[in-house]
Design a protein around this motif. Sequence first.
Motif, PDB file in Angstrom:
ATOM      1  N   SER A 162      75.388   4.944  60.525  1.00 35.27           N
ATOM      2  CA  SER A 162      76.457   5.977  59.927  1.00 35.27           C
ATOM      3  C   SER A 162      75.889   7.186  59.565  1.00 35.27           C
ATOM      4  N   LEU A 163      76.075   8.158  59.779  1.00 37.60           N
ATOM      5  CA  LEU A 163      75.942   9.485  59.139  1.00 37.60           C
ATOM      6  C   LEU A 163      76.920   9.888  58.379  1.00 37.60           C
ATOM      7  N   GLY A 164      76.658  10.913  57.273  1.00 33.25           N
ATOM      8  CA  GLY A 164      77.699  11.367  56.393  1.00 33.25           C
ATOM      9  C   GLY A 164      77.631  12.551  55.898  1.00 33.25           C
ATOM     10  N   LEU A 165      78.700  13.126  55.471  1.00 37.43           N
ATOM     11  CA  LEU A 165      78.897  14.317  54.862  1.00 37.43           C
ATOM     12  C   LEU A 165      79.756  14.457  53.665  1.00 37.43           C
ATOM     13  N   VAL A 166      79.766  15.023  52.635  1.00 38.99           N
ATOM     14  CA  VAL A 166      80.592  15.313  51.624  1.00 38.99           C
ATOM     15  C   VAL A 166      81.212  16.767  51.799  1.00 38.99           C
ATOM     16  N   MET A 167      82.576  16.553  52.020  1.00 45.10           N
ATOM     17  CA  MET A 167      83.297  17.671  52.326  1.00 45.10           C
ATOM     18  C   MET A 167      84.186  18.137  51.091  1.00 45.10           C
ATOM     19  N   ALA A 211      85.442  15.788  48.323  1.00 46.09           N
ATOM     20  CA  ALA A 211      85.170  15.829  46.824  1.00 46.09           C
ATOM     21  C   ALA A 211      85.693  17.351  46.476  1.00 46.09           C
ATOM     22  N   HIS A 212      86.021  17.432  45.234  1.00 45.85           N
ATOM     23  CA  HIS A 212      86.350  18.615  44.668  1.00 45.85           C
ATOM     24  C   HIS A 212      84.971  19.550  44.755  1.00 45.85           C
ATOM     25  N   PRO A 213      85.216  20.624  44.749  1.00 42.28           N
ATOM     26  CA  PRO A 213      83.991  21.674  45.123  1.00 42.28           C
ATOM     27  C   PRO A 213      82.839  21.506  43.803  1.00 42.28           C
ATOM     28  N   GLN A 270      77.327  14.860  42.392  1.00 39.17           N
ATOM     29  CA  GLN A 270      77.731  13.422  42.339  1.00 39.17           C
ATOM     30  C   GLN A 270      78.254  12.956  43.447  1.00 39.17           C
ATOM     31  N   ALA A 271      78.929  13.754  44.291  1.00 36.82           N
ATOM     32  CA  ALA A 271      79.660  12.816  45.480  1.00 36.82           C
ATOM     33  C   ALA A 271      78.595  12.518  46.420  1.00 36.82           C
ATOM     34  N   ILE A 272      77.521  13.505  46.436  1.00 35.33           N
ATOM     35  CA  ILE A 272      76.375  13.275  47.299  1.00 35.33           C
ATOM     36  C   ILE A 272      75.677  11.912  47.000  1.00 35.33           C
ATOM     37  N   ARG A 273      75.391  11.866  45.735  1.00 36.22           N
ATOM     38  CA  ARG A 273      74.870  10.713  45.026  1.00 36.22           C
ATOM     39  C   ARG A 273      75.558   9.586  45.215  1.00 36.22           C
ATOM     40  N   ASP A 274      76.843   9.633  45.259  1.00 36.86           N
ATOM     41  CA  ASP A 274      77.823   8.389  45.230  1.00 36.86           C
ATOM     42  C   ASP A 274      77.730   7.872  46.710  1.00 36.86           C
ATOM     43  N   LEU A 275      77.440   8.924  47.732  1.00 35.63           N
ATOM     44  CA  LEU A 275      77.496   8.538  49.145  1.00 35.63           C
ATOM     45  C   LEU A 275      76.192   7.970  49.685  1.00 35.63           C
ATOM     46  N   VAL A 276      75.234   8.291  48.990  1.00 37.83           N
ATOM     47  CA  VAL A 276      73.837   7.946  49.185  1.00 37.83           C
ATOM     48  C   VAL A 276      73.708   6.570  48.801  1.00 37.83           C
ATOM     49  N   ASN A 277      74.122   6.325  47.331  1.00 39.15           N
ATOM     50  CA  ASN A 277      73.842   5.060  46.754  1.00 39.15           C
ATOM     51  C   ASN A 277      74.864   3.867  47.352  1.00 39.15           C
ATOM     52  N   SER A 278      75.825   4.404  47.857  1.00 39.72           N
ATOM     53  CA  SER A 278      77.044   3.411  48.655  1.00 39.72           C
ATOM     54  C   SER A 278      76.372   2.381  49.470  1.00 39.72           C
ATOM     55  N   GLY A 279      75.346   3.072  50.171  1.00 43.41           N
ATOM     56  CA  GLY A 279      74.703   2.444  51.205  1.00 43.41           C
ATOM     57  C   GLY A 279      75.522   2.323  52.333  1.00 43.41           C
ATOM     58  N   SER A 280      76.358   3.162  52.719  1.00 47.52           N
ATOM     59  CA  SER A 280      77.349   3.204  53.953  1.00 47.52           C
ATOM     60  C   SER A 280      76.614   4.298  54.856  1.00 47.52           C
ATOM     61  N   ILE A 297      70.453  21.348  47.388  1.00 52.77           N
ATOM     62  CA  ILE A 297      69.152  21.173  48.406  1.00 52.77           C
ATOM     63  C   ILE A 297      68.035  20.392  47.241  1.00 52.77           C
ATOM     64  N   GLU A 298      68.100  20.920  46.050  1.00 53.02           N
ATOM     65  CA  GLU A 298      66.812  20.395  45.405  1.00 53.02           C
ATOM     66  C   GLU A 298      67.159  18.783  44.883  1.00 53.02           C
ATOM     67  N   MET A 299      68.780  18.488  44.830  1.00 51.54           N
ATOM     68  CA  MET A 299      69.180  17.250  44.419  1.00 51.54           C
ATOM     69  C   MET A 299      68.935  16.455  45.834  1.00 51.54           C
ATOM     70  N   ALA A 300      69.171  16.769  47.119  1.00 54.62           N
ATOM     71  CA  ALA A 300      68.854  16.110  48.355  1.00 54.62           C
ATOM     72  C   ALA A 300      67.477  15.785  48.289  1.00 54.62           C
ATOM     73  N   LYS A 301      66.775  16.604  47.909  1.00 51.61           N
ATOM     74  CA  LYS A 301      65.321  16.307  48.263  1.00 51.61           C
ATOM     75  C   LYS A 301      64.780  15.264  47.391  1.00 51.61           C
ATOM     76  N   SER A 302      65.416  14.806  46.373  1.00 49.40           N
ATOM     77  CA  SER A 302      64.983  13.913  45.256  1.00 49.40           C
ATOM     78  C   SER A 302      65.572  12.548  45.699  1.00 49.40           C
ATOM     79  N   LEU A 303      66.488  12.595  46.519  1.00 51.58           N
ATOM     80  CA  LEU A 303      67.219  11.120  47.323  1.00 51.58           C
ATOM     81  C   LEU A 303      66.519  10.633  48.223  1.00 51.58           C
ATOM     82  N   ALA A 304      66.758   9.280  48.273  1.00 53.98           N
ATOM     83  CA  ALA A 304      65.728   8.476  49.281  1.00 53.98           C
ATOM     84  C   ALA A 304      66.318   8.550  50.744  1.00 53.98           C
TER      85      ALA A 304
END
Length: 341
Positions: free
Chosen positions: A60-65, A100-102, A107-117, A133-140
Amino acid sequence: MNLKQLSELLGLSQTTISRALNGYPEVNEETRQRVLKAAEETGYRPNRAARRLATGKAGSLGLVMPISDGQSADIHFAEFQSGLADECLKHEFHFVIMPAHPQKEEQAIRDLVNSGSVDAYYLAYMRAQDPRIEMAKSLALPFIVHGRSLGIAEDYPFLDVDNEGAFREAANYLLQLSHRRFALINGPADLDFAARRRIGVEHALAKAGLHLPDASTSHTLMTDANGYQQMARLMQAKERPTAVLCASTVLALGAVRAIREAGLQLGRDISLIAHDDDLMLLKPEHFSTPLTTTRSSLREAGRRTAERLIAAVTDPEADLPRQELWTAALNIRASTGPAPA
């Protein structure tokens, strides 16, 4: 036909079959083709939960909207998603959207990444100095930015259109037609693409010794109604513009209606150039006066984004560019002509 039965039929392990179906490079091409042929002939479709256990991938691919009160549907977003969905379908990938609320996107991106979905995701609606962007660079997980972010070093994976170059070229073309009074009907001021389009126009005018007045510039959601409203306002100016640039054909649809209601002829009394995202339901060549446009397909951008993300998941060694900046083609039609005397 289940995985165990297919394994017995082919004399291969269930893990090998799963890896062959998911494009893993350690499975040789002859075995992969044999597995694919057998799967097609038997009608086998992998169980997603079992596939995830075998490969460690969600498929699956994901997006926080971002969702907020009063937000209208966006035809541009839908066009991009259509291209992305087409590519996901080819590779049997799912697509997960997390609303997610703007103010809570990070936090929603972190939750999406950590969900394993999801196995990878993309960022959209980019803003200047965007902290995501900086946050995304720090995630796996692998990610791609659709667009860019002014004020941040471009050391992240992205796919973008040269918005500044496109609108600079469009403004230069109108200058060649002797236009001197310009207006810009733009997208939301906080979005990166709109900022770059304004910069492109301003640079072209500055080189010609002109400037873009604040009163002749608007930043709104890109809807037909807003295009009409802003063009009608410009028509009331003491010296109305003779050249107008619109950030989308949707804005242009309303702008053209306002021009016609004012009794003016497009391409003679006033020239207009719009950005064409190659929207399926709104073709610039089908306007009553065909529109001159800068063109770059949003659907193709969505397809390419999915292609790169899926490759990052299934074949991390694939030779794909990390950053892509697409050129928007200037297509000249009847909506532009020499400045009126």
